[in-house]
Design a protein around this motif. Sequence first.
Motif, mmCIF file in Angstrom:
data_model
loop_
_atom_site.group_PDB
_atom_site.id
_atom_site.type_symbol
_atom_site.label_atom_id
_atom_site.label_comp_id
_atom_site.label_asym_id
_atom_site.label_seq_id
_atom_site.Cartn_x
_atom_site.Cartn_y
_atom_site.Cartn_z
ATOM 1 N N HIS A 84 0.806 -1.214 0.000
ATOM 2 C CA HIS A 84 0.000 0.000 0.000
ATOM 3 C C HIS A 84 0.847 1.276 0.000
ATOM 4 N N ASN A 85 2.138 1.129 0.294
ATOM 5 C CA ASN A 85 3.048 2.289 0.308
ATOM 6 C C ASN A 85 4.331 1.953 -0.458
ATOM 7 N N TYR A 86 4.158 1.394 -1.651
ATOM 8 C CA TYR A 86 5.310 0.849 -2.389
ATOM 9 C C TYR A 86 6.339 1.932 -2.736
ATOM 10 N N GLY A 87 5.877 3.169 -2.885
ATOM 11 C CA GLY A 87 6.800 4.259 -3.211
ATOM 12 C C GLY A 87 7.793 4.541 -2.107
ATOM 13 N N SER A 88 7.481 4.108 -0.885
ATOM 14 C CA SER A 88 8.395 4.311 0.253
ATOM 15 C C SER A 88 9.248 3.081 0.535
ATOM 16 N N PHE A 89 9.124 2.078 -0.324
ATOM 17 C CA PHE A 89 9.940 0.864 -0.210
ATOM 18 C C PHE A 89 11.274 1.166 -0.887
ATOM 19 N N ASP A 90 12.202 1.716 -0.107
ATOM 20 C CA ASP A 90 13.407 2.320 -0.675
ATOM 21 C C ASP A 90 14.544 1.317 -0.857
ATOM 22 N N VAL A 91 14.417 0.525 -1.887
ATOM 23 C CA VAL A 91 15.530 -0.274 -2.407
ATOM 24 C C VAL A 91 15.786 0.306 -3.780
ATOM 25 N N GLU A 92 16.894 0.979 -3.962
ATOM 26 C CA GLU A 92 17.100 1.734 -5.197
ATOM 27 C C GLU A 92 18.571 1.828 -5.557
ATOM 28 N N THR A 93 18.838 2.281 -6.786
ATOM 29 C CA THR A 93 20.219 2.480 -7.222
ATOM 30 C C THR A 93 20.750 3.756 -6.581
ATOM 31 N N ILE A 94 22.057 3.824 -6.458
ATOM 32 C CA ILE A 94 22.664 5.012 -5.850
ATOM 33 C C ILE A 94 22.439 6.237 -6.736
ATOM 34 N N ASP A 95 22.326 6.025 -8.051
ATOM 35 C CA ASP A 95 22.041 7.147 -8.947
ATOM 36 C C ASP A 95 20.630 7.687 -8.715
ATOM 37 N N ARG A 96 19.684 6.802 -8.456
ATOM 38 C CA ARG A 96 18.306 7.248 -8.208
ATOM 39 C C ARG A 96 18.221 8.025 -6.884
ATOM 40 N N PHE A 97 18.935 7.532 -5.874
ATOM 41 C CA PHE A 97 18.951 8.236 -4.586
ATOM 42 C C PHE A 97 19.565 9.633 -4.760
ATOM 43 N N ASN A 98 20.661 9.695 -5.522
ATOM 44 C CA ASN A 98 21.300 10.990 -5.781
ATOM 45 C C ASN A 98 20.376 11.909 -6.578
ATOM 46 N N HIS A 99 19.586 11.323 -7.467
ATOM 47 C CA HIS A 99 18.629 12.098 -8.248
ATOM 48 C C HIS A 99 17.613 12.778 -7.317
ATOM 49 N N ARG A 100 17.175 12.016 -6.296
ATOM 50 C CA ARG A 100 16.243 12.600 -5.331
ATOM 51 C C ARG A 100 16.897 13.750 -4.567
ATOM 52 N N LEU A 101 18.177 13.557 -4.217
ATOM 53 C CA LEU A 101 18.897 14.631 -3.510
ATOM 54 C C LEU A 101 19.012 15.872 -4.389
ATOM 55 N N ILE A 102 19.331 15.654 -5.674
ATOM 56 C CA ILE A 102 19.488 16.790 -6.590
ATOM 57 C C ILE A 102 18.169 17.537 -6.750
ATOM 58 N N ARG A 103 17.070 16.785 -6.873
ATOM 59 C CA ARG A 103 15.756 17.419 -6.970
ATOM 60 C C ARG A 103 15.498 18.286 -5.731
ATOM 61 N N THR A 104 15.894 17.747 -4.582
ATOM 62 C CA THR A 104 15.675 18.455 -3.317
ATOM 63 C C THR A 104 16.473 19.759 -3.261
ATOM 64 N N PHE A 105 17.699 19.703 -3.778
ATOM 65 C CA PHE A 105 18.582 20.867 -3.694
ATOM 66 C C PHE A 105 18.699 21.616 -5.021
ATOM 67 N N ALA A 106 17.715 21.420 -5.913
ATOM 68 C CA ALA A 106 17.771 22.034 -7.245
ATOM 69 C C ALA A 106 17.980 23.546 -7.166
ATOM 70 N N LYS A 107 17.231 24.209 -6.274
ATOM 71 C CA LYS A 107 17.329 25.670 -6.157
ATOM 72 C C LYS A 107 18.719 26.072 -5.680
ATOM 73 N N ASP A 108 19.248 25.354 -4.686
ATOM 74 C CA ASP A 108 20.588 25.662 -4.161
ATOM 75 C C ASP A 108 21.659 25.430 -5.223
ATOM 76 N N LEU A 109 21.426 24.431 -6.101
ATOM 77 C CA LEU A 109 22.393 24.115 -7.152
ATOM 78 C C LEU A 109 22.228 24.998 -8.386
ATOM 79 N N LYS A 110 21.237 25.908 -8.307
ATOM 80 C CA LYS A 110 20.995 26.864 -9.400
ATOM 81 C C LYS A 110 20.632 26.154 -10.708
#
Length: 615
Positions: A84-110
């Motif tokens: 019921h919460n499959y999107g929070s089942f965090d088994v992922e590639t390191i690139d995908r995790f980094n992608h989430r970080l980049i999205r989070t800090f997009a404004k800071d990264l200009k």
Amino acid sequence: VKTYLNKLLLSNKPDYFKTILAVTFTNKAVGEMKERIMKNLQEFSDEKILDAPSVMFIAVKKDTLLDPKEIHKRAQRAVQYILHNYGSFDVETIDRFNHRLIRTFAKDLKIASNFGVELDVDSLLTEAVDRVISLAGKDERLTKVILDFTFEKADDDKSWDISFDLNEISKLLKNENDLVHVENLKTKSIEDFLELKKTVYTSLEKKSEALVKLGKNCLDEIFKNNLEFTDFTGAYFPKYFQKIANKDFGVSTDLKWQENIGIEPMYPKRVVGETANIINSLAGIFSGFFQQSKELLINYSFLKTIQNNINSLSLLNAIYKEFKELQEEKNLVPISEFNARIFKEIKGQPAPFIYERLGDKYKHFFIDEFQDTSQMQWLNLVPLIDNALSQEDMSGEKGSLLIVGDAKQSIYRWRGGYPEQFIALSNEDNPFSLERTNSYTLETNFRSYDQIISFNNAFFQYASATLHSEIHQQLYMDGNNQVVNAKKGGYVSINFIEAANQTEAFEIYPEKVLEIVVSQRNKGFALKDICILTRKRSQGVAIATKLSENNIPILSSEALLLSNSPHIHFMIGILGLLNDFEDKAFKAEVLYFLHDYLNSKEEKHSFIHAFLNIT
């Protein structure tokens, strides 16, 4: 997977899986890990598990000390919550995790929050190279650098096609370890590189003059004291300085005889009396001459290396600038730059701030295939992991980290993988405030047959004794003691095949592969048991062609191409034939003939018949 299940089932919280992050390197590995976790949870949630427990169930029960019914109950609940919460089942590639970080800090990264991720970095680099080449004739200074680069290639008897070399140089921009240094050059202009070229040239001239003068002074000292070349052991010392005096600066400075200058006699045993005394009295002076020459030669070699690479570096810098412009124009971020951008932004940020921005809170980290982790990827994870390890929740539970890897299996050094940091971790290197609790070596190889394991053990033992690097000696020494399993058999054979040139190699190697395949089939192996790996695509094509010519069916990317299908060629041939004649009656005769002919054959091809009918 077992450790993941232990963590998940030990907690009484149904959504505890949200606090666990499992990271691996490929989408396929992610899929496999998720599948194994869910499959085991599904089995645990079935009541049959209580009467016929699986190996994994027994292992989890032993590790967690939970009652089997409790494991069964918690597994049922975990399956329901994960689905019921499959999107929070965090088994992922390191690139995908980094992608989430980049999205989070997009404004800071200009960068724009709706940026795209460019996976095909090569096509972007090729476009950047093409843009640099297109500036030839328009930008005077860049044109000069491109011409100098072309002349350098011509002087070295290399191809004049600079686009190939520039595309090769541009690959440095894909490796994050190299990208750090390229970033340091981005403020430099073509004028800066041309100025550096002049400075280096002037310095080389001065070093050259100093070396020639030093060589002549040493020879003068030898001749002034009436010494001959033959008075020195092997005449090595005077010949060394004779080469330097003649501007031959390719001499070696780390030979065995050079280690003992001024310590042991510089003459053979046959040299005695006054000659021996003179050489002994001059030993200190000769040693001084050698040390000066060594220092000058190292400096000269360093400057020569810079001179040989200035054009390449200036063009690399120009490619990098065009590469960055393309990213901005297309609103793209190459996946190869994720780690560098994140590292630059979050390295000074406290972990709680990163979590707050990310919207997740992880307590347990699992990193698979750690040997392929780059330095930046690891440094980006360290603050998050350290925060989890050092803090307790309300129940007094601390976070955990499980790292799994094998430095010998590192295959991603080309994109920044750094197996040495895995070796360092196994050598008690610890970047965290919490002490490491356990370290396991999985001694038994469950995958291979015993002959393969024995061969590997012997090979790695030989490699560890042959390599000079201490860290790599340890790496291979740790891997030469795998314990065999119950699988008996296996076979290893090594063949060295000499070829005069590539053309001959493309004839000999496929023939040898064919011979091996036929031999293995005669021993009872099925074709599906045989896999052929090559370093280059062209080698694979040559072998595939050879096997096909000898009626051995193959499965490869080339074999699956439509252009290699005889049926497709047949259809195209029919269409070409029909296009060449205007007589409809004749065309019909041809089609009927082919239809009847194919019907008379034992092998039927329904789609070809359908094609003929439609035609």
